[in-house]
Design an enzyme around this catalytic site. Structure first.
Site, PDB file in Angstrom:
ATOM      1  N   THR A 272      30.258  44.077  29.587  1.00 30.74           N
ATOM      2  CA  THR A 272      30.992  44.146  28.324  1.00 30.74           C
ATOM      3  C   THR A 272      31.854  42.889  28.197  1.00 30.74           C
ATOM      4  O   THR A 272      31.690  41.952  28.965  1.00 30.74           O
ATOM      5  CB  THR A 272      31.857  45.425  28.269  1.00 30.74           C
ATOM      6  OG1 THR A 272      32.724  45.438  29.416  1.00 30.74           O
ATOM      7  CG2 THR A 272      30.989  46.681  28.264  1.00 30.74           C
TER       8      THR A 272
ATOM      9  N   VAL B  87      35.702  42.584  27.145  1.00 32.27           N
ATOM     10  CA  VAL B  87      37.106  42.569  27.562  1.00 32.27           C
ATOM     11  C   VAL B  87      37.209  42.739  29.078  1.00 32.27           C
ATOM     12  O   VAL B  87      38.015  42.079  29.737  1.00 32.27           O
ATOM     13  CB  VAL B  87      37.919  43.666  26.836  1.00 32.27           C
ATOM     14  CG1 VAL B  87      39.351  43.716  27.352  1.00 32.27           C
ATOM     15  CG2 VAL B  87      37.897  43.444  25.329  1.00 32.27           C
ATOM     16  N   CYS B  88      36.378  43.585  29.629  1.00 29.15           N
ATOM     17  CA  CYS B  88      36.465  43.945  31.045  1.00 29.15           C
ATOM     18  C   CYS B  88      36.444  42.759  32.002  1.00 29.15           C
ATOM     19  O   CYS B  88      37.281  42.684  32.905  1.00 29.15           O
ATOM     20  CB  CYS B  88      35.372  44.942  31.407  1.00 29.15           C
ATOM     21  SG  CYS B  88      35.429  46.455  30.414  1.00 29.15           S
ATOM     22  N   PRO B  89      35.526  41.795  31.861  1.00 31.02           N
ATOM     23  CA  PRO B  89      35.536  40.701  32.835  1.00 31.02           C
ATOM     24  C   PRO B  89      36.783  39.828  32.752  1.00 31.02           C
ATOM     25  O   PRO B  89      37.189  39.234  33.756  1.00 31.02           O
ATOM     26  CB  PRO B  89      34.269  39.905  32.514  1.00 31.02           C
ATOM     27  CG  PRO B  89      33.929  40.256  31.116  1.00 31.02           C
ATOM     28  CD  PRO B  89      34.413  41.673  30.923  1.00 31.02           C
TER      29      PRO B  89
ATOM     30  N   ILE C 274      39.190  41.763  34.987  1.00 28.02           N
ATOM     31  CA  ILE C 274      38.763  41.754  36.389  1.00 28.02           C
ATOM     32  C   ILE C 274      39.028  40.387  37.014  1.00 28.02           C
ATOM     33  O   ILE C 274      39.554  40.298  38.128  1.00 28.02           O
ATOM     34  CB  ILE C 274      37.280  42.163  36.502  1.00 28.02           C
ATOM     35  CG1 ILE C 274      37.111  43.626  36.054  1.00 28.02           C
ATOM     36  CG2 ILE C 274      36.777  41.980  37.925  1.00 28.02           C
ATOM     37  CD1 ILE C 274      35.662  44.048  35.846  1.00 28.02           C
TER      38      ILE C 274
END
EC number: 1.11.1.26
Length: 179
Positions: A48, A50-52, A55
């Site tokens: 996806t 936003v997630c990286p 992270i």
């Protein structure tokens, strides 16, 4: 949803820890890091947008969390194999310094109360857990809004003082004294 003062649930999950298929997977549980604080953050799905960003931002602060005896764990409802594929595919995740939990049965996300009912994925939730397994901080944002790992680190610093810390307090500043 579990909150501050609650006990973090027991779990036993596969985690992805490297890009090498021979060493990529380990079993982790809530006792895997005795005597340490845990920063456990969940995100909706691999592959996806936003997630990286979140992270990798936590990854950039990993050494600072380690300096505070805090182990970072991240996770989603994706499998360990999907985590591995994403790590291999995404240039910023290849050297991720902390485990990616695979909650494919949705047991931990359900126990925490962070499984989104409409989508079936984990909400964007962060937990700071003290060495006794007690949740000391919780943050949940909308699926479309990334969190601030610097703020999580600031809160960890404040919690570890065992003192009263004013708004926007930062490590090294004076704490408050009760009159």
């Amino acid at each position: 949803m579990l909150t501050v003062g609650d006990t973090f649930p027991e779990f036993q999950l596969q985690a992805t820890v490297s890009n090498d298929l021979n060493t990529a997977f380990v079993d982790l549980n809530n006792k895997s890091y005795p005597g340490k604080w845990l920063c456990v953050f969940f995100y909706p799905k691999d592959f996806t947008f936003v997630c990286p960003t979140e992270i990798t931002a936590f990854g950039a602060l990993n050494a600072q969390f380690n300096d505070r005896d805090c182990q970072i764990l991240t996770g989603s409802i994706d499998s360990e194999f999907v985590h591995l594929a994403w790590r291999r595919d995404h240039k910023d995740l290849g050297t991720l310094p902390f485990p990616m939990l695979a909650d494919i049965k949705r047991e931990l996300t359900s126990a925490l109360g962070i499984l989104d009912k409409a989508t079936g994925v984990a909400k964007r939730a962060t937990f700071l857990v003290d060495p006794e397994g007690i949740i000391r901080f919780v943050d949940v944002t909308d699926m479309s809004v990334g969190r601030n790992p610097q703020e999580v680190l600031r809160v960890l610093d404040a919690l570890q003082t065992d003192e009263l810390c004013p708004c926007n307090w930062k490590q090294g500043e004076s704490t408050l004294k009760a009159a």
